[in-house]
Design a protein around this motif. Structure first.
Motif, mmCIF file in Angstrom:
data_model
loop_
_atom_site.group_PDB
_atom_site.id
_atom_site.type_symbol
_atom_site.label_atom_id
_atom_site.label_comp_id
_atom_site.label_asym_id
_atom_site.label_seq_id
_atom_site.Cartn_x
_atom_site.Cartn_y
_atom_site.Cartn_z
ATOM 1 N N GLY A 137 0.815 -1.215 0.000
ATOM 2 C CA GLY A 137 0.000 0.000 0.000
ATOM 3 C C GLY A 137 0.839 1.249 0.000
ATOM 4 N N ALA A 138 0.189 2.429 -0.043
ATOM 5 C CA ALA A 138 0.829 3.736 0.007
ATOM 6 C C ALA A 138 1.801 3.940 -1.136
ATOM 7 N N VAL A 139 1.281 3.817 -2.349
ATOM 8 C CA VAL A 139 2.106 3.987 -3.542
ATOM 9 C C VAL A 139 1.815 5.343 -4.155
ATOM 10 N N VAL A 140 2.894 6.023 -4.517
ATOM 11 C CA VAL A 140 2.784 7.316 -5.184
ATOM 12 C C VAL A 140 3.476 7.202 -6.543
ATOM 13 N N SER A 141 2.771 7.582 -7.571
ATOM 14 C CA SER A 141 3.380 7.558 -8.910
ATOM 15 C C SER A 141 3.670 8.992 -9.348
ATOM 16 N N GLN A 142 4.613 9.107 -10.267
ATOM 17 C CA GLN A 142 4.990 10.413 -10.773
ATOM 18 C C GLN A 142 5.258 10.262 -12.265
ATOM 19 N N HIS A 143 4.770 11.228 -13.004
ATOM 20 C CA HIS A 143 4.884 11.143 -14.464
ATOM 21 C C HIS A 143 5.118 12.520 -15.067
ATOM 22 N N PRO A 144 6.047 12.698 -16.029
ATOM 23 C CA PRO A 144 6.910 11.648 -16.571
ATOM 24 C C PRO A 144 8.120 11.399 -15.671
ATOM 25 N N SER A 145 8.859 10.360 -15.969
ATOM 26 C CA SER A 145 10.057 10.079 -15.178
ATOM 27 C C SER A 145 11.234 10.912 -15.683
ATOM 28 N N ARG A 146 11.154 11.266 -16.957
ATOM 29 C CA ARG A 146 12.249 12.032 -17.541
ATOM 30 C C ARG A 146 11.667 12.927 -18.630
ATOM 31 N N VAL A 147 12.110 14.161 -18.690
ATOM 32 C CA VAL A 147 11.642 15.057 -19.740
ATOM 33 C C VAL A 147 12.774 15.989 -20.155
ATOM 34 N N ILE A 155 10.799 15.785 -7.208
ATOM 35 C CA ILE A 155 10.171 14.606 -6.606
ATOM 36 C C ILE A 155 9.043 15.053 -5.683
ATOM 37 N N CYS A 156 7.958 14.306 -5.726
ATOM 38 C CA CYS A 156 6.808 14.652 -4.895
ATOM 39 C C CYS A 156 6.650 13.619 -3.785
ATOM 40 N N SER A 157 5.959 14.019 -2.751
ATOM 41 C CA SER A 157 5.583 13.059 -1.714
ATOM 42 C C SER A 157 4.172 13.379 -1.256
ATOM 43 N N ALA A 158 3.572 12.422 -0.592
ATOM 44 C CA ALA A 158 2.192 12.594 -0.147
ATOM 45 C C ALA A 158 2.025 11.988 1.232
ATOM 46 N N THR A 159 1.124 12.570 1.982
ATOM 47 C CA THR A 159 0.807 12.035 3.288
ATOM 48 C C THR A 159 -0.702 12.029 3.473
ATOM 49 N N PHE A 197 5.169 9.473 1.703
ATOM 50 C CA PHE A 197 5.321 8.460 0.668
ATOM 51 C C PHE A 197 5.713 9.169 -0.613
ATOM 52 N N PHE A 198 6.844 8.746 -1.163
ATOM 53 C CA PHE A 198 7.437 9.471 -2.284
ATOM 54 C C PHE A 198 7.128 8.834 -3.622
ATOM 55 N N GLY A 199 7.053 9.690 -4.638
ATOM 56 C CA GLY A 199 7.076 9.211 -6.008
ATOM 57 C C GLY A 199 8.504 8.908 -6.399
ATOM 58 N N PRO A 200 8.707 8.380 -7.620
ATOM 59 C CA PRO A 200 10.058 8.031 -8.057
ATOM 60 C C PRO A 200 10.834 9.213 -8.636
ATOM 61 N N ARG A 233 15.158 4.760 2.808
ATOM 62 C CA ARG A 233 16.095 4.060 1.932
ATOM 63 C C ARG A 233 15.698 4.383 0.507
ATOM 64 N N TRP A 234 16.693 4.752 -0.318
ATOM 65 C CA TRP A 234 16.409 5.182 -1.678
ATOM 66 C C TRP A 234 17.280 4.397 -2.643
ATOM 67 N N GLU A 235 16.632 3.444 -3.314
ATOM 68 C CA GLU A 235 17.340 2.675 -4.332
ATOM 69 C C GLU A 235 17.256 3.425 -5.656
ATOM 70 N N THR A 236 18.279 3.248 -6.461
ATOM 71 C CA THR A 236 18.349 3.945 -7.753
ATOM 72 C C THR A 236 17.110 3.657 -8.589
ATOM 73 N N ALA A 237 16.552 4.712 -9.170
ATOM 74 C CA ALA A 237 15.391 4.639 -10.063
ATOM 75 C C ALA A 237 14.100 4.198 -9.362
ATOM 76 N N LYS A 238 14.115 4.218 -8.044
ATOM 77 C CA LYS A 238 12.888 3.886 -7.306
ATOM 78 C C LYS A 238 12.513 5.047 -6.392
ATOM 79 N N SER A 239 11.382 4.905 -5.715
ATOM 80 C CA SER A 239 10.939 5.917 -4.762
ATOM 81 C C SER A 239 11.645 5.716 -3.434
ATOM 82 N N PRO A 240 11.981 6.801 -2.742
ATOM 83 C CA PRO A 240 12.476 6.648 -1.368
ATOM 84 C C PRO A 240 11.417 5.918 -0.533
#
Lengths: 119, 111
Positions: free
Chosen positions: A1-11, A93-97, A109-112, B37-44
């Motif tokens: 649980g507690a997944v945060v997505s972020q888009h795009p990963s690279r621009v 990078i974003c995070s949410a609570t 909870f952080f996005g990638p 903990r922050w692995e490369t290319a993943k979320s902390p």
């Protein structure tokens, strides 16, 4: 649980264009979302805090007209970098609570993250 | 400006060895200390949220201690494994209700 997505990963974009980055909480409602920026070899620096339905609170030195934040729903916040310039190139990078900001047990909870390169 | 420092900046550890690293933070206006903990290319990923002086928390082979009076926290990893390779971030939550991050300790486990 507690997944945060972020888009795009690279621009990669040209100088003068605007870039929108989306941050979504996938399995919880995020009362508060945070946007951070990280320059090479530096720590994550808070840019702004946004609560759903209200205006974002920006940190000192962060231009609110340049970094537009919209937190229109409990699962989505967007950061738009307007008229981007090479100095805006960074890792965002974003995070949410789910709880109110600042509670001591409120882990974020952080996005990638999104790597922005402005040419 | 709040000063949160982590040392060392980077660390190479042989698989199976134990290791530890440090986070120092202001000793006033303390609310909580977070470890990620922050692995490369993943979320902390959140490891611990510590709030009480003398607190000790454990998750598997990873544990952390907290001294709010002198402003430091240690993270320990026992019997390092390759999957422990990551950057470990600490973040101080103070009276301003915002997280201030250190620059991280980059851990590499050598098989």
């Amino acid at each position: 649980g507690a997944v945060v997505s972020q888009h795009p990963s690279r621009v990669i974009c040209k100088s003068g264009t605007s870039v929108k980055i989306e941050c979504r909480s996938l399995d919880f409602q995020a009362t508060t979302m945070f946007w951070y920026r990280q320059f090479p070899k530096q720590s994550l620096m808070l840019m702004a805090t946004s609560n759903e339905g209200s205006k974002a609170t920006y940190e000192q030195g962060v231009e609110k007209d340049k970094f537009l934040i919209n937190h229109a729903s409990l699962t989505l916040s967007t950061l738009t970098v307007t008229s981007a310039h090479p100095e805006d190139s960074s890792f965002y990078i974003c995070s949410a609570t789910p709880g109110l900001a600042g509670g001591p047990n409120n882990e974020q909870f952080f996005g990638p993250g999104t790597r922005l390169t402005v040419l | 400006i709040l000063n949160v420092e982590q040392s060392p900046q980077s660390l190479h550890v042989q698989e199976g060895d134990s290791t530890n690293f440090t986070c120092s933070f202001p000793s006033s206006n303390f609310y909580a200390l977070h470890w990620y903990r922050w692995e490369t290319a993943k979320s902390p990923e959140a490891l611990f949220v510590m709030t009480l002086n003398g607190d000790e928390k454990k998750k598997g082979r990873i544990s952390a201690t907290l001294n709010t009076k002198e402003g430091y926290s240690y993270l320990y990893i026992k019997g390092s494994q390759p999957e422990d390779s990551a950057t470990y971030l600490c973040a101080f939550l103070g009276g301003n209700e915002k997280l201030t991050f250190g620059t991280g300790t980059r851990l590499t486990i050598i098989p």
